[in-house]
Design a protein around this motif. Sequence first.
Motif, short mmCIF file in Angstrom:
data_model
loop_
_atom_site.label_atom_id
_atom_site.label_comp_id
_atom_site.label_asym_id
_atom_site.label_seq_id
_atom_site.Cartn_x
_atom_site.Cartn_y
_atom_site.Cartn_z
N GLY A 1 5.12 -6.11 2.87
CA GLY A 1 5.42 -5.76 4.25
C GLY A 1 5.79 -4.31 4.43
O GLY A 1 5.84 -3.82 5.56
N VAL A 2 6.06 -3.60 3.32
CA VAL A 2 6.41 -2.18 3.39
C VAL A 2 5.18 -1.34 3.09
O VAL A 2 4.45 -1.62 2.14
CB VAL A 2 7.54 -1.85 2.39
CG1 VAL A 2 7.87 -0.36 2.44
CG2 VAL A 2 8.78 -2.68 2.69
N GLU A 3 4.94 -0.33 3.88
CA GLU A 3 3.85 0.61 3.63
C GLU A 3 4.39 2.03 3.62
O GLU A 3 5.14 2.42 4.54
CB GLU A 3 2.76 0.49 4.69
CG GLU A 3 1.61 1.47 4.47
CD GLU A 3 0.50 1.35 5.50
OE1 GLU A 3 -0.40 2.22 5.51
OE2 GLU A 3 0.53 0.40 6.31
N LEU A 4 4.01 2.80 2.60
CA LEU A 4 4.43 4.19 2.49
C LEU A 4 3.20 5.07 2.61
O LEU A 4 2.26 4.93 1.83
CB LEU A 4 5.13 4.44 1.14
CG LEU A 4 6.25 3.49 0.73
CD1 LEU A 4 6.83 3.91 -0.61
CD2 LEU A 4 7.34 3.44 1.79
N GLU A 5 3.20 5.98 3.56
CA GLU A 5 2.08 6.91 3.70
C GLU A 5 2.21 8.06 2.69
O GLU A 5 3.13 8.07 1.87
CB GLU A 5 2.01 7.42 5.14
CG GLU A 5 1.64 6.34 6.15
CD GLU A 5 1.42 6.89 7.55
OE1 GLU A 5 1.70 8.10 7.78
OE2 GLU A 5 0.97 6.12 8.44
N ASP A 6 1.32 9.03 2.77
CA ASP A 6 1.31 10.14 1.82
C ASP A 6 2.63 10.92 1.85
O ASP A 6 3.27 11.05 2.89
CB ASP A 6 0.18 11.12 2.16
CG ASP A 6 -1.20 10.52 1.97
OD1 ASP A 6 -1.30 9.42 1.42
OD2 ASP A 6 -2.19 11.18 2.38
N THR B 1 0.84 -1.19 0.00
CA THR B 1 0.00 0.00 0.00
C THR B 1 0.88 1.25 0.00
O THR B 1 1.76 1.38 0.85
CB THR B 1 -0.93 0.04 1.23
OG1 THR B 1 -1.80 -1.10 1.18
CG2 THR B 1 -1.77 1.31 1.23
N ILE B 2 0.62 2.14 -0.96
CA ILE B 2 1.37 3.38 -1.10
C ILE B 2 0.37 4.52 -1.12
O ILE B 2 -0.65 4.45 -1.82
CB ILE B 2 2.22 3.37 -2.38
CG1 ILE B 2 3.34 2.33 -2.23
CG2 ILE B 2 2.81 4.74 -2.69
CD1 ILE B 2 4.17 2.14 -3.48
N GLY B 3 0.64 5.57 -0.37
CA GLY B 3 -0.30 6.68 -0.25
C GLY B 3 -0.27 7.63 -1.43
O GLY B 3 0.22 7.31 -2.51
N ASN B 4 -0.80 8.83 -1.22
CA ASN B 4 -0.87 9.84 -2.26
C ASN B 4 0.43 10.64 -2.34
O ASN B 4 1.14 10.82 -1.36
CB ASN B 4 -2.02 10.82 -1.95
CG ASN B 4 -3.36 10.12 -1.87
OD1 ASN B 4 -3.68 9.26 -2.67
ND2 ASN B 4 -4.15 10.49 -0.87
N ASN B 5 0.73 11.12 -3.56
CA ASN B 5 1.84 12.05 -3.77
C ASN B 5 3.19 11.48 -3.36
O ASN B 5 4.08 12.20 -2.92
CB ASN B 5 1.58 13.37 -3.00
CG ASN B 5 2.34 14.53 -3.60
OD1 ASN B 5 2.44 14.66 -4.81
ND2 ASN B 5 2.90 15.37 -2.74
N VAL B 6 3.35 10.18 -3.50
CA VAL B 6 4.61 9.51 -3.16
C VAL B 6 5.52 9.53 -4.38
O VAL B 6 5.08 9.29 -5.50
CB VAL B 6 4.35 8.06 -2.70
CG1 VAL B 6 5.65 7.29 -2.56
CG2 VAL B 6 3.59 8.07 -1.40
N LEU C 1 7.12 0.66 8.16
CA LEU C 1 6.18 1.76 7.94
C LEU C 1 6.96 3.06 7.77
O LEU C 1 7.75 3.43 8.64
CB LEU C 1 5.21 1.88 9.10
CG LEU C 1 4.23 3.07 9.06
CD1 LEU C 1 3.34 2.99 7.84
CD2 LEU C 1 3.41 3.14 10.34
N VAL C 2 6.74 3.73 6.64
CA VAL C 2 7.33 5.04 6.41
C VAL C 2 6.18 6.04 6.48
O VAL C 2 5.30 6.04 5.63
CB VAL C 2 8.05 5.12 5.06
CG1 VAL C 2 8.73 6.48 4.90
CG2 VAL C 2 9.08 3.99 4.93
#
Length: 542
Positions: free
Chosen positions: A401-406, A385-390, A436-437
């Motif tokens: 296992g890696v998740e990137l927030e906005d 899952t990758i957020g917005n504006n990444v 988690l980033v």
Amino acid sequence: MDVSKKKVAVIGAGYWGKNLVRNFHHLGVLAAVCDTRQDVRDKIHGEYGTRTAATVDSILADDAVSAVVIAAPAAQHYELTRKALLAGKDVFVEKPLALTMAQGNELTKLAAERRRILMVGHILEYHPAVVALHELVRKGELGKIQYIYSSRLNLGKLRTEENILWSFAPHDVSVILTLLAEEPSQVASHGGAYLNSQIFDTTLTTLTFPSGVKAHIFVSWLHPFKEQKLTVVGDKSMAVFDDTQEENKLTVFPHRIDWLDRVPVAYKAGGRPIPISRDEPLRLECEHFLECIEKRMQPRTAGENGLAVLNILEACEHSLRDSGKPVTLRPHSRTYFLHPTAVLDEPCTIGEGTKIWHFSHVLSRSTLGRNCNIGQNVVIGPDVTIGNNVKIQNNVSVYTGVELEDDVFCGPSMVFTNVVNPRSHIVRKHEYRKTLVKKGASIGANATVICGTTIGRYAFVGAGAVVTRDVPDYALVLGNPARQAGWMCYCGVRLKANGTAYQCSACGRTYEIKQNRCVQTSGKVEESVATQSSAATRAHSV
């Protein structure tokens, strides 16, 4: 699977809903059942001892309920799903997702904005025979697919709120779309309304695909016997899925056609049963929903998959009302940029305005938000899952296992890991550790982030650093192993001490440090452009 924190409520415990109640109860996660009928509530409570409710609002107001399963009549799917998503619940809604494309689009967009799981009950996608059939097609064992024929017939439960097309055909449409991995360019549907002039009891639908394949779907609830067959004809072999059989539900027939003196001659061969598990498809579907909740991953039959089926059903309905006139389907308008050399594995969800550049690969069940920029030779997923504006620069792999927030920035050739002690000869997929980033963090070129760590909001990892432990919000870390070397502003400039406070020389924001925590004390806290414009954006599934 750890189910201790999952609490599921089932809305509707009638003809099909009672089976969902049974499965979620046996999985140990059933928190409540909602049904308007007192006798049904009494029976459920007596059999399972679970809490019951007469109104949906009481279920949605319960903080202990994290997800709802909707098995109400199809005409209620849109409103119930919308209310559940707005209440912050993950949703598993039986087919169809809604009764119009406009409603379906609204629901998928709402789920993406609220970061909620939205799964549609296309149960055949979880049937072991269909899974095995998909593998046969994927591996080319049937050869080039020429046509598909399905029949779903019965002297069945007669509906008054939906016709046979909406009741029976979604099952076959969803499977055909999965097997062919493409959407039809044209549909035509003929039907008969014998019991009620407004409700079609029998329909025959033809789907024409850009690859030249045709699929025929025959459905009826006015038939003297039950038949549920799907036949896939390839130029090497033919396969038949017969769900009415107790044994040998999937059989491959290696028939062939030879050309002698320019005349086709058919050679028949005996059928070869394909071994499959005897697991209940509904149980597998329910388990998948719980897994998606636990891992926050894209369901196999996500809302966008339901939307693709809905698009076809709506076109078929137009054809039915126009005496079978073919309807040309416009392809889903792509709202993101995909370079011709990039690869997307279905299903995945890509947000509006996102750009995916040369030789990058997004694996299945991954979700990318709006306005992302994915550089060259990037691998994402599966189940990421990758957020917005990444922004992800060249040569980065974002593993399971890696998740990137906005608003996260990943510099060129930086590295994520997901196992702490990898061995080529030992499988450790069950040992993946989450990384988690958080929102607004930046990771410099050639940095390495060891799995199991969290990088805080607006933190900054210097080029070449090796992160082995959690990084606080706004912290600047450098070196190997990475150690804190200062604090960074929201805008990306290193903070300087000004007495007891820290101030940004570029934007003027001030911060206070307490117990090694950086807290902004003045200056506007900006939100990303992607977040501000979310009302005007939508996601597209592949």
